[in-house]
Write a protein that holds these residues in place. Structure first.
Motif, PDB file in Angstrom:
ATOM      1  N   LEU A 110      -6.611  -1.522   9.012  1.00  0.00           N
ATOM      2  CA  LEU A 110      -7.693  -2.465   9.295  1.00  0.00           C
ATOM      3  C   LEU A 110      -7.809  -3.514   8.190  1.00  0.00           C
ATOM      4  O   LEU A 110      -8.021  -4.705   8.457  1.00  0.00           O
ATOM      5  CB  LEU A 110      -9.018  -1.714   9.437  1.00  0.00           C
ATOM      6  CG  LEU A 110      -9.163  -0.818  10.679  1.00  0.00           C
ATOM      7  CD1 LEU A 110     -10.514  -0.099  10.662  1.00  0.00           C
ATOM      8  CD2 LEU A 110      -9.033  -1.654  11.944  1.00  0.00           C
ATOM      9  N   THR A 111      -7.670  -3.077   6.939  1.00  0.00           N
ATOM     10  CA  THR A 111      -7.738  -4.037   5.829  1.00  0.00           C
ATOM     11  C   THR A 111      -6.602  -5.047   5.899  1.00  0.00           C
ATOM     12  O   THR A 111      -6.794  -6.248   5.663  1.00  0.00           O
ATOM     13  CB  THR A 111      -7.686  -3.280   4.498  1.00  0.00           C
ATOM     14  OG1 THR A 111      -8.760  -2.339   4.443  1.00  0.00           O
ATOM     15  CG2 THR A 111      -7.791  -4.248   3.330  1.00  0.00           C
ATOM     16  N   VAL A 122      -3.551   5.163   5.593  1.00  0.00           N
ATOM     17  CA  VAL A 122      -4.603   5.644   6.485  1.00  0.00           C
ATOM     18  C   VAL A 122      -5.015   4.494   7.383  1.00  0.00           C
ATOM     19  O   VAL A 122      -4.624   3.345   7.184  1.00  0.00           O
ATOM     20  CB  VAL A 122      -5.810   6.176   5.683  1.00  0.00           C
ATOM     21  CG1 VAL A 122      -5.410   7.426   4.879  1.00  0.00           C
ATOM     22  CG2 VAL A 122      -6.352   5.099   4.758  1.00  0.00           C
ATOM     23  N   TRP A 123      -5.815   4.788   8.373  1.00  0.00           N
ATOM     24  CA  TRP A 123      -6.186   3.744   9.336  1.00  0.00           C
ATOM     25  C   TRP A 123      -7.014   2.630   8.710  1.00  0.00           C
ATOM     26  O   TRP A 123      -6.989   1.492   9.154  1.00  0.00           O
ATOM     27  CB  TRP A 123      -6.924   4.372  10.511  1.00  0.00           C
ATOM     28  CG  TRP A 123      -8.265   4.969  10.151  1.00  0.00           C
ATOM     29  CD1 TRP A 123      -8.517   6.226   9.705  1.00  0.00           C
ATOM     30  CD2 TRP A 123      -9.526   4.285  10.210  1.00  0.00           C
ATOM     31  NE1 TRP A 123      -9.841   6.414   9.477  1.00  0.00           N
ATOM     32  CE2 TRP A 123     -10.507   5.223   9.791  1.00  0.00           C
ATOM     33  CE3 TRP A 123      -9.936   3.009  10.579  1.00  0.00           C
ATOM     34  CZ2 TRP A 123     -11.854   4.913   9.715  1.00  0.00           C
ATOM     35  CZ3 TRP A 123     -11.267   2.713  10.521  1.00  0.00           C
ATOM     36  CH2 TRP A 123     -12.220   3.629  10.083  1.00  0.00           C
ATOM     37  N   THR A 124      -7.763   2.955   7.643  1.00  0.00           N
ATOM     38  CA  THR A 124      -8.522   1.901   6.960  1.00  0.00           C
ATOM     39  C   THR A 124      -7.599   0.879   6.299  1.00  0.00           C
ATOM     40  O   THR A 124      -7.938  -0.306   6.201  1.00  0.00           O
ATOM     41  CB  THR A 124      -9.456   2.519   5.904  1.00  0.00           C
ATOM     42  OG1 THR A 124      -8.684   3.325   5.005  1.00  0.00           O
ATOM     43  CG2 THR A 124     -10.529   3.376   6.570  1.00  0.00           C
ATOM     44  N   ASP A 125      -6.413   1.336   5.844  1.00  0.00           N
ATOM     45  CA  ASP A 125      -5.451   0.403   5.261  1.00  0.00           C
ATOM     46  C   ASP A 125      -4.942  -0.578   6.314  1.00  0.00           C
ATOM     47  O   ASP A 125      -4.725  -1.776   6.031  1.00  0.00           O
ATOM     48  CB  ASP A 125      -4.278   1.160   4.642  1.00  0.00           C
ATOM     49  CG  ASP A 125      -4.715   2.048   3.480  1.00  0.00           C
ATOM     50  OD1 ASP A 125      -5.704   1.674   2.816  1.00  0.00           O
ATOM     51  OD2 ASP A 125      -4.068   3.075   3.253  1.00  0.00           O
ATOM     52  N   GLN A 135       0.824  -1.202   0.000  1.00  0.00           N
ATOM     53  CA  GLN A 135       0.000   0.000   0.000  1.00  0.00           C
ATOM     54  C   GLN A 135       0.858   1.251   0.000  1.00  0.00           C
ATOM     55  O   GLN A 135       0.585   2.229  -0.714  1.00  0.00           O
ATOM     56  CB  GLN A 135      -0.928  -0.027   1.230  1.00  0.00           C
ATOM     57  CG  GLN A 135      -1.986   1.053   1.227  1.00  0.00           C
ATOM     58  CD  GLN A 135      -3.045   0.821   0.157  1.00  0.00           C
ATOM     59  OE1 GLN A 135      -3.209  -0.314  -0.316  1.00  0.00           O
ATOM     60  NE2 GLN A 135      -3.729   1.889  -0.254  1.00  0.00           N
TER      61      GLN A 135
END
Length: 825
Positions: A160-161, A155-158, A147
């Motif tokens: 979590l993913t 970002v924080w969503t990365d 990423q």
């Protein structure tokens, strides 16, 4: 009726036998094809290369690839020789999708290898324990690095993913570690657990996810292969397995392509319908897929897309119809709960049994060979006179001045006189033959010394001869025991060969009759239909109210024409599981016994002992042993005799060999003159044939109506001589016969009576009761009364009455069943 029933087995079952042979031939051909196919897949590594290629392309939820790292981890954990080629196949598959996917695969491989090298340095053993954790850590690092490399922004969503993908990768690693090794066993067959089957289905679903987007003309490859897999599992495993496979494959394909979520419903419904219609063959399974396609296809893409769905299903059906049944049958043998799986289990048990039987037969042959080698020569060697004379002359004549005169000029006379002196010494008549002694003194200058040496050498020779006889008897005892053990092991091997017979239509007839009276019986297996040796096994859901003894056994008795009883009942280990019940032929006769004893002088220790026991389920033994004398020593001798008898007979050794072995043991274990009598009766409860072995014992008596029969034999007491022949008498008993056995104390008590056998016969004839215990008590009381109340010797009386066996639950018949049985005959 039983004879007709059994006779049909050989003739009427010939078509069945031929059909079985044909099926075996087809199965053998199918297995050869399967062996060739699996050999191509595994030896060329085609399966792992194809799986790696497709797993490198598999993407779920638009961007997650949780299959790459688990595949790397599994192939390196298995230490495959071609693991690098398999890894390159993953990279090649990712490259066909995108450059970023190939880069992800390469980075995952490098990070995994680096982490594995570090973990191996600290924890070399138990790699399977830390491997999922390593995949989890590597999965997070790889996703974050990719990423960052492509977007230059995190970002924080990365995060979590990456965590979700890594967690899924760790879970898939556990699944692959269970399923991938199953495909590396080449052609070796094993029985799988349900968990292993589910893991294998998930592996197939993951591989199929790599085919998403592939089209051949208007055919969607992933849809065709998914439906083909569901058809195979539904036909092989039934509705449960078919629906499970459909749900799993549909779920993973739906996660890979959101537009294909309805495929899970279609595949699951196809699995259920196909499994329910599998009894109709491939046509029924195919009909299940077509029905599901028409119903669910409209829901997925409407009428406009129904045509493409039908085309995909038709392609899957073509592949399914061209798949050999032998391959599907072999596939079914891996799935728990199927008939093929149960047959495979039975085959494994049969192979294990055959190996065990072979080893037992080998040991039986070994013991037989050892027995032959231990048997002494048929003719005992005569004493060596030349050796005896050489020992005597070495101590007397060697230094005598008349040696040449005696042994050169008068050889025959000297030898003749010495041998006569030896014979005299052997008989113990040293001073009786004065003429011989006078001749010897005139002949020999050292007559007295020579005669002393002859006596001493003869004594040593007799001692050596006794030792040789003991060794000979010991060898014979060991040989007899080895022969008996060989016989027992051979019989045991024969019993282990118990095989289910070819009685298909008889099993169906019995099963239909039992179900016709409202009994739930799952299966009937007939192993033997010979009269008196019937062996049938039934499987019932449960038997909480004793239906086996009360209903099934009487019904089988009515069908087979002889009494059938329950031999054993085995409940399932699982709660609510089926029970297995074994039915066998009941014994034809029952035996009721009674015993009365009295010790000498009214004491508590008696030299008489008795034993009553069964051998198996259809033979009964009655035995009385009287030790020499009275008191504790006599009690010990008779107890030892009976204990040895009981153990040897229960081991399966023939009764004659058992008596000889016991006699040899008792005669060799002590130098004292001790012995015990033995009165043995062995009664076959199937045909009432009785064998009587009397070793130094008194006669036995059989009362049949108003007639009394005396049985006697002339064998010496056991242990008194070392080699003897056992005299076995056989008598055919009848229902209602009374058998009376007694020790010598009964005969010795009436002192004033000369013909004691006639007196005992008269007393038995005068008895007004048929109860065995009353007979034993009355005879003992009469003998004591005739002896003026004194008990001068130990006394024992055994009485037994034989009668026809009456089952606890009598058989009943139904006209309907009899007519059906008559048509079958």
């Amino acid at each position: 009726m039983v004879q007709k029933f059994g006779s049909l087995t050989a003739g009427a079952m010939d078509p069945y036998v031929n059909r079985e042979r044909a099926n075996q031939g087809k199965t053998k051909t199918g297995r050869s094809f399967q062996t060739f196919l699996l050999g191509v897949l595994f030896r060329t590594d085609l399966f792992f290369l194809a799986a790696g290629f497709l797993l490198g392309r598999a993407v779920i939820i638009t961007s997650l690839t949780p299959f790459v790292l688990p595949f790397f981890a599994t192939v390196f954990w298995m230490k495959r020789k071609k693991r690098w080629a398999d890894s390159l196949a993953v990279l090649a598959g990712g490259l066909t999708l995108s450059v970023g996917q190939a880069f992800y695969g390469l980075l995952a491989l490098l990070i995994f290898l680096a982490g594995r090298q570090i973990m191996t340095a600290f924890h070399r053993a138990h790699e399977e324990r830390w491997l999922p954790a390593l995949v989890f850590i590597a999965g997070i690092l790889v996703r974050l690095l990719c990423q960052a490399a492509f977007t230059l922004n995190l970002v924080w969503t990365d995060v979590l993913t990456a965590g979700a993908e890594a967690s899924l990768s760790a879970l898939v690693t556990l699944i692959f570690m269970q399923s991938v090794p199953l495909m590396s066993t080449r052609v070796n067959h094993k029985l799988f657990r349900n968990e292993e089957i589910i893991c294998f289905v998930i592996l197939i679903s993951s591989v199929l996810a790599g085919t998403i987007g592939w089209h051949v003309y208007d055919l969607s490859v992933d849809h065709v292969l998914a439906r083909y897999a569901v058809l195979l599992f539904a036909y092989a495993g039934g509705a449960a397995i078919g629906s499970t496979v459909g749900v799993v494959i549909g779920l993973i394909l739906g996660m890979a392509s959101v537009t294909s979520l309805y495929q899970m419903s279609l595949l699951a419904f196809s699995g259920v319908l196909g499994g329910l219609l599998k009894e109709a063959g491939k046509t029924g399974v195919a009909a299940g897929l077509l029905i599901a396609t028409l119903l669910i296809g409209v829901y997925g893409g409407g009428y406009a897309g129904l045509g493409s769905e039908v085309i995909d299903s038709a392609a899957a059906l073509i592949l399914f119809l061209f798949t050999p049944k032998s391959l599907i049958r072999q596939m079914a043998s891996f799935i728990p709960g199927t008939r093929e799986y149960q047959a495979e289990q039975q085959q494994y048990v049969r192979k294990l049994r055959d190996v065990t039987v072979g080893r037992v037969e080998q040991f039986s042959g070994l013991f037989q060979t050892l027995a032959k080698s231990f048997y002494p020569p048929a003719e005992e060697d005569r004493p060596d006179d030349d050796l005896f004379l050489s020992k005597v002359t070495a101590k007397t004549c060697q230094n005598c001045f008349k040696k040449e005169s005696c042994w050169v000029k008068n050889f025959e006379q000297t030898q003749h006189l010495m041998l006569e002196l030896r014979e005299e010494s052997r008989k113990g008549n040293r001073d009786e033959n004065a003429h011989l002694h006078r001749l010897w003194r005139e002949h020999c200058s050292k007559a007295d010394k020579t005669m002393d040496v002859i006596r001493k050498e003869q004594g040593l020779s007799e001692l050596q001869e006794k030792m040789r006889r003991n060794v000979k008897e010991s060898r014979r005892l060991v040989a007899d025991q080895l022969k008996g053990v060989s016989q027992v092991m051979g019989d045991f091997a024969s019993e282990m060969k118990r095989e289910r017979g070819l009685h298909e239509w008889q099993e169906e007839m019995i099963l239909s009759k039992l179900n016709g009276v409202g009994l739930r019986v799952e299966s009937i297996e007939i192993y033997n239909l010979e009269s008196g040796a019937i062996d049938i096994e039934a499987v019932l859901p449960n038997d909480n109210y004793g239906a086996c003894e009360k209903v099934i056994a009487p019904l089988l008795s009515d069908i087979l024409g002889e009494s059938i009883v329950v031999e054993k009942k085995q409940a399932s280990d699982l709660p609510g599981g089926p029970s297995r019940v074994v039915f066998i032929s009941a014994r034809a006769y029952d035996l009721e016994t009674g015993v009365a004893t009295a010790a000498r002088g009214g004491g508590f220790v008696s030299g008489d002992n008795y034993s009553l026991f069964e051998i198996g389920s259809k033979k009964y033994v009655l035995a009385i042993s009287d030790g020499m004398g009275h008191g504790e020593r006599a009690d010990m001798e008779s107890q030892d005799t009976l204990q040895l008898l009981k153990k040897v007979l229960k081991s399966g050794i023939h009764e004659t060999l058992a008596i000889k072995s016991i006699n040899s043991i008792l005669s060799l274990r002590s130098t004292e003159e001790i012995y015990a009598t033995l009165d043995l009766a062995l009664i076959d409860l199937q045909n009432a044939t009785s064998k009587f072995l009397k070793i130094g014992s008194n006669p036995s008596f059989i009362k049949r109506g108003g007639r009394v029969i005396m049985l006697d034999a002339g064998n010496l007491p056991i242990g008194i001589i070392r080699d003897f022949d056992v005299d076995v008498k056989t008598e055919q008993l009848k229902s209602g016969d009374l058998l009376i056995m007694m020790s010598d104390g009964i005969f010795d008590a009436p002192k004033h009576i000369e013909n004691k056998e006639a007196w005992v016969k008269r007393k038995i004839k005068e008895l007004q009761t048929n109860d065995p215990q009353e007979i034993a008590d009355l005879l003992l009381e009469e003998v004591i009364r005739v002896g003026d109340g004194s008990i001068d010797d130990d006394m024992t009386v055994i009485a037994a009455r034989i009668s026809h066996h009456i089952p606890e639950w009598s058989a009943f018949s139904t006209d309907r069943g009899e007519k059906r049985f008559s048509r079958a005959e």
